[in-house]
Design an enzyme around this catalytic site. Structure first.
Site, PDB file in Angstrom:
ATOM      1  N   MET A   1     -12.092   4.490  -1.076  1.00  0.00           N
ATOM      2  CA  MET A   1     -12.777   4.660   0.774  1.00  0.00           C
ATOM      3  C   MET A   1     -13.636   5.955  -0.424  1.00  0.00           C
ATOM      4  O   MET A   1     -13.013   7.435   1.027  1.00  0.00           O
ATOM      5  CB  MET A   1     -11.871   4.641   1.006  1.00  0.00           C
TER       6      MET A   1
ATOM      7  N   HIS B   1      -7.988   0.613  -4.024  1.00  0.00           N
ATOM      8  CA  HIS B   1      -9.346   1.035  -2.536  1.00  0.00           C
ATOM      9  C   HIS B   1      -9.667   2.023  -2.731  1.00  0.00           C
ATOM     10  O   HIS B   1      -9.697   3.164  -2.057  1.00  0.00           O
ATOM     11  CB  HIS B   1      -8.621   0.703  -1.912  1.00  0.00           C
TER      12      HIS B   1
ATOM     13  N   ASP C   1      -4.777   3.821  -2.016  1.00  0.00           N
ATOM     14  CA  ASP C   1      -5.485   4.162  -1.499  1.00  0.00           C
ATOM     15  C   ASP C   1      -6.406   5.725  -1.945  1.00  0.00           C
ATOM     16  O   ASP C   1      -5.607   6.319  -1.418  1.00  0.00           O
ATOM     17  CB  ASP C   1      -5.249   3.908   0.458  1.00  0.00           C
TER      18      ASP C   1
ATOM     19  N   MET D   1     -11.285  -4.889   5.997  1.00  0.00           N
ATOM     20  CA  MET D   1     -10.317  -4.004   6.826  1.00  0.00           C
ATOM     21  C   MET D   1      -9.792  -4.561   7.914  1.00  0.00           C
ATOM     22  O   MET D   1     -10.982  -5.042   9.090  1.00  0.00           O
ATOM     23  CB  MET D   1     -11.180  -2.743   7.119  1.00  0.00           C
TER      24      MET D   1
ATOM     25  N   SER E   1       1.098  -0.999   0.546  1.00  0.00           N
ATOM     26  CA  SER E   1       0.290   0.050  -0.043  1.00  0.00           C
ATOM     27  C   SER E   1       0.833   1.059   0.028  1.00  0.00           C
ATOM     28  O   SER E   1       1.632   1.323   0.935  1.00  0.00           O
ATOM     29  CB  SER E   1      -0.925  -0.477   0.851  1.00  0.00           C
TER      30      SER E   1
ATOM     31  N   MET F   1      -9.169   7.755  -0.942  1.00  0.00           N
ATOM     32  CA  MET F   1     -10.142   8.709   0.225  1.00  0.00           C
ATOM     33  C   MET F   1     -10.542   9.886  -0.140  1.00  0.00           C
ATOM     34  O   MET F   1     -10.196  10.842  -0.387  1.00  0.00           O
ATOM     35  CB  MET F   1      -9.062   9.112   1.159  1.00  0.00           C
TER      36      MET F   1
ATOM     37  N   ASP G   1      -6.528  -6.054   5.367  1.00  0.00           N
ATOM     38  CA  ASP G   1      -6.030  -4.662   5.033  1.00  0.00           C
ATOM     39  C   ASP G   1      -6.012  -4.067   6.066  1.00  0.00           C
ATOM     40  O   ASP G   1      -6.946  -3.557   7.414  1.00  0.00           O
ATOM     41  CB  ASP G   1      -6.719  -3.928   4.019  1.00  0.00           C
TER      42      ASP G   1
ATOM     43  N   HIS H   1      -0.550  -1.396  -3.674  1.00  0.00           N
ATOM     44  CA  HIS H   1      -2.443  -0.745  -3.408  1.00  0.00           C
ATOM     45  C   HIS H   1      -2.306   0.515  -3.066  1.00  0.00           C
ATOM     46  O   HIS H   1      -1.535   1.553  -2.548  1.00  0.00           O
ATOM     47  CB  HIS H   1      -2.613  -1.752  -2.090  1.00  0.00           C
TER      48      HIS H   1
HETATM   49  C1  DX5 Z   1      -6.356   1.884   5.718  1.00  0.00           C
HETATM   50  C2  DX5 Z   1      -5.462   1.729   3.920  1.00  0.00           C
HETATM   51  C3  DX5 Z   1      -4.631   1.209   4.121  1.00  0.00           C
HETATM   52  C4  DX5 Z   1      -3.546   1.309   4.990  1.00  0.00           C
HETATM   53  C5  DX5 Z   1      -3.196   0.522   5.830  1.00  0.00           C
HETATM   54  O1  DX5 Z   1      -7.433   3.016   5.177  1.00  0.00           O
HETATM   55  O2  DX5 Z   1      -6.687   1.296   3.501  1.00  0.00           O
HETATM   56  O3  DX5 Z   1      -4.421   0.114   2.992  1.00  0.00           O
HETATM   57  O4  DX5 Z   1      -2.391   2.129   3.659  1.00  0.00           O
HETATM   58  O5  DX5 Z   1      -2.128   0.451   6.613  1.00  0.00           O
HETATM   59  P1  DX5 Z   1      -1.114   0.034   7.615  1.00  0.00           P
HETATM   60  O6  DX5 Z   1      -0.238  -1.075   6.799  1.00  0.00           O
HETATM   61  O7  DX5 Z   1       0.374   0.682   8.184  1.00  0.00           O
HETATM   62  O8  DX5 Z   1      -1.916  -0.037   8.370  1.00  0.00           O
HETATM   63 ZN    ZN Z   2      -6.591   0.120   1.991  1.00  0.00          ZN
END
Ligand code: DX5
Ligand code: ZN
Length: 235
Positions: free
Chosen positions: A75, A73, A39, A144, A12, A41, A183, A37
């Site tokens: 969000m 991903h 992310d 998650m 990620s 947001m 994740d 990956h």
């Molecule tokens: C959190 C993300 C994850 C994040 C995980 O909302 O979806 O992909 O990068 O981070 P770590 O591995 O540091 O928990």
């Molecule tokens: Zn993620």
């Protein structure tokens, strides 16, 4: 538990150093990562903002050189509005949160129609029963193990039980082809338990991209942790 050789680590990039993102991703790919990956947001569904399709577009040529998948991903609220943008930018797979999709079947069909693999992400408190009807349509479930929004959070121990029940659900339905990606909170102390519980893909951010050591060394440690028996975690 799936065979160990099938376990994939997804990197990620949320925790990467964005001033040298290409370099960091290349380090991960050089070290054998084949699943990046990304992310996304929106500051509404999660209390943070991150990146958009442009980052996917920029990473596509680098990923192509290594035959790597780019996973997005989402969000974000109303993910349907952005599916085409992300797939056109180069996403191989897209996951949407069940909490954001009133018409989940249609959303999943649309991801497939656009030519990407489809996944559904589930917040820690969202029950597995929300997946029952859609499971046969999915390529993977993104479970998650932290509240989405930030990297570097603590793994929620009850996630292990949930992953185990999801593995059982897939088995009972003859859907073992559906990957279980986990994740959040994946590091050397949690990775082995998560695999033992039934995960096939471990998504890790801060355990791979950090100031402690190189990406390659972090990955070496994570892989060797997967081989070790699990550290006991409270359920
Ligand atoms: C959190 C993300 C994850 C994040 C995980 O909302 O979806 O992909 O990068 O981070 P770590 O591995 O540091 O928990
Ligand atoms: Zn993620």
């Amino acid at each position: 538990m799936p065979k160990k050789e099938k376990i994939q680590i997804a990197a990620s990039i949320l925790s990467a150093d964005f001033s040298r993102l290409g370099e960091q991703v290349r380090e991960a790919l050089d070290a054998g990562i084949r699943w990046i990956h990304v992310d996304i947001m929106d500051g509404h569904f999660v209390p943070n903002l991150s990146m958009g399709p442009q980052v996917v577009r920029s990473l596509r040529p680098i990923a192509d050189r290594f035959g790597s998948r780019l996973h997005v991903h989402l969000m974000i609220m109303e993910p349907d509005r952005y599916l085409a943008d992300f797939v056109r930018a180069g996403a191989n797979s897209v996951s949407v949160h069940v909490e954001t999709c009133p018409h989940l079947h249609r959303t999943i069909q649309e991801i497939r129609r656009l030519g990407a693999r489809s996944g559904v992400a589930l917040n820690p408190a969202t029950p597995l029963s929300t997946l029952e009807e859609i499971l046969p349509e999915l390529d993977f479930v993104l479970a998650m193990a932290v509240e989405p929004g930030f990297g570097g959070q603590e793994f929620i121990p009850s996630s292990l039980n949930k992953i185990g029940r999801l593995r059982l659900m897939l088995k009972e339905r003859g859907l073992d082809r559906v990957l279980i990606a986990v994740d959040g909170g994946i590091h050397t102390q949690t990775a082995s338990s998560v695999v033992k519980a039934g995960a096939t893909v471990l998504v890790a951010g801060s355990a791979i991209f950090n100031d402690r050591t190189t990406v390659a060394e972090n990955l070496r440690q994570l892989r060797s942790a997967i081989e070790r028996p699990p550290v006991r975690t409270r359920r």
